[in-house]
Design an enzyme around this catalytic site. Structure first.
Site, PDB file in Angstrom:
ATOM      1  N   SER A  20      -4.947   2.021  13.312  1.00 18.24           N
ATOM      2  CA  SER A  20      -5.724   3.266  13.314  1.00 18.24           C
ATOM      3  C   SER A  20      -6.134   3.569  14.737  1.00 18.24           C
ATOM      4  CB  SER A  20      -6.978   3.116  12.449  1.00 18.24           C
ATOM      5  OG  SER A  20      -7.881   4.184  12.673  1.00 18.24           O
TER       6      SER A  20
ATOM      7  N   GLY B 288       0.833  -1.199   0.000  1.00 17.39           N
ATOM      8  CA  GLY B 288       0.000   0.000   0.000  1.00 17.39           C
ATOM      9  C   GLY B 288       0.862   1.241   0.000  1.00 17.39           C
ATOM     10  N   GLY B 289       1.899   1.228  -0.838  1.00 18.51           N
ATOM     11  CA  GLY B 289       2.864   2.326  -0.845  1.00 18.51           C
ATOM     12  C   GLY B 289       2.737   3.269  -2.016  1.00 18.51           C
TER      13      GLY B 289
ATOM     14  N   TYR C 283     -14.702  -1.218   9.994  1.00 19.77           N
ATOM     15  CA  TYR C 283     -13.324  -0.762   9.810  1.00 19.77           C
ATOM     16  C   TYR C 283     -12.539  -0.880  11.111  1.00 19.77           C
ATOM     17  CZ  TYR C 283      -9.434   2.508   9.256  1.00 19.77           C
ATOM     18  OH  TYR C 283      -8.183   3.078   9.238  1.00 19.77           O
TER      19      TYR C 283
ATOM     20  N   GLY D  13      -0.569   8.373  -0.231  1.00 23.06           N
ATOM     21  CA  GLY D  13      -0.779   8.676   1.180  1.00 23.06           C
ATOM     22  C   GLY D  13       0.383   8.328   2.083  1.00 23.06           C
ATOM     23  N   ILE D  14       0.064   7.712   3.216  1.00 22.31           N
ATOM     24  CA  ILE D  14       1.072   7.374   4.219  1.00 22.31           C
ATOM     25  C   ILE D  14       2.115   6.421   3.649  1.00 22.31           C
ATOM     26  CG2 ILE D  14       1.452   6.188   6.419  1.00 22.31           C
ATOM     27  CD1 ILE D  14      -1.353   7.221   7.262  1.00 22.31           C
ATOM     28  N   GLY D  15       1.675   5.413   2.908  1.00 22.19           N
ATOM     29  CA  GLY D  15       2.612   4.441   2.352  1.00 22.19           C
ATOM     30  C   GLY D  15       3.610   5.075   1.409  1.00 22.19           C
TER      31      GLY D  15
END
Length: 254
Positions: free
Chosen positions: A137, A13-14, A150, A17-19
């Site tokens: 999270s 998931g890079g 979630y 965003g954060i990734g």
């Protein structure tokens, strides 16, 4: 010598965003990085931003066949892995009475099942002294309205992280988690909502976070990389990067 020269990292998931912020930090420090994602547009942008030294790979956590081939692909490209960041995930908001079976299954397929079996595939490639960092999270321990499914998937992910920390410590592999609050990613962490709903979600986040703002992806990435690289006597820990939101027992009604 750059900080991460000679190190190899995988960021699941890079591509956004954060990734992507994690991958950028590592590449800037000299690491060889492989990022995965499933959105073609995000993958293209990630490749352009990370440059020729990074490897960008299309892979969907919800597709277990793709997950099963990931280990072989990573082994072929990198050979071994020092740092594994498990960052991919989805979030769709709905009150409990509006949650469908399809929504429930998709959240667990990506956030929990896909993440678990991805790590299972990549564990054999982790070098001694390596590290795994999960992105959970703040919602994994707060009763946030609209986030029942979630939140449950992220709580399960944190549980996996704790067990893996125990199982892998004998190999010298540390396992930790970074727990973001509201973060300024392209989707603000939520899929399937309108621009107006996204702005309202951002407003609520700013109002309920004690520091009265969202995190930047770079701030969360800094914490994740710290856990992977610098926190060499730390395992089984969840580091909050939430502006103090986790200190609230409940999110106020708006």
């Amino acid at each position: 010598m750059s900080t991460y020269t000679g190190k190899k990292a995988v960021v699941i998931g890079g591509s956004a965003g954060i990734g992507l912020a994690i991958a950028e930090r590592l590449v800037e420090g000299g690491a060889e990085v492989l990022v995965t994602g499933r959105d073609p547009g995000h993958l293209k942008e990630a490749g352009e931003r990370l440059g020729p030294t990074a490897h960008v790979l299309a892979s969907d956590l919800a597709d277990l066949e793709a997950v099963e081939t990931l280990g072989g692909t990573v082994a072929e490209i990198l050979g071994y892995v020092d740092y594994l960041f498990v960052n991919a995930g989805i979030a769709r908001l709905a009150p409990v009475e509006q949650v469908t079976e399809e929504m429930y299954d998709l959240h667990f397929a990506v956030n929990t099942k896909g993440a678990f079996f991805t790590v299972q595939q990549l564990i054999p490639l982790l070098d001694e002294g390596g590290a795994i960092v999960f992105t959970t999270s703040v919602a994994d321990s707060l009763g946030v309205p609209g986030m029942s499914v979630y939140s449950a998937t992220k709580a399960a992910l944190w549980s996996f992280a704790q067990t893996l920390a125990s199982e892998l410590v004998g190999r010298g592999i540390r396992v930790n988690a970074v727990s973001p609050g509201y973060t300024d990613t392209p989707s603000i962490g939520v899929q399937g909502i309108t621009d107006e709903e996204r702005e309202e979600f951002k407003r609520v986040g700013d109002a309920t976070t004690p520091m009265r703002r969202h995190a930047t992806p770079a701030e969360v990435a800094s914490a994740a990389v710290f856990l992977a690289v610098d926190a060499t006597f730390t395992t089984g820990v969840k580091l909050a990067v939430d502006g103090g939101l986790g200190q609230h027992v409940a999110v106020p009604r708006t």
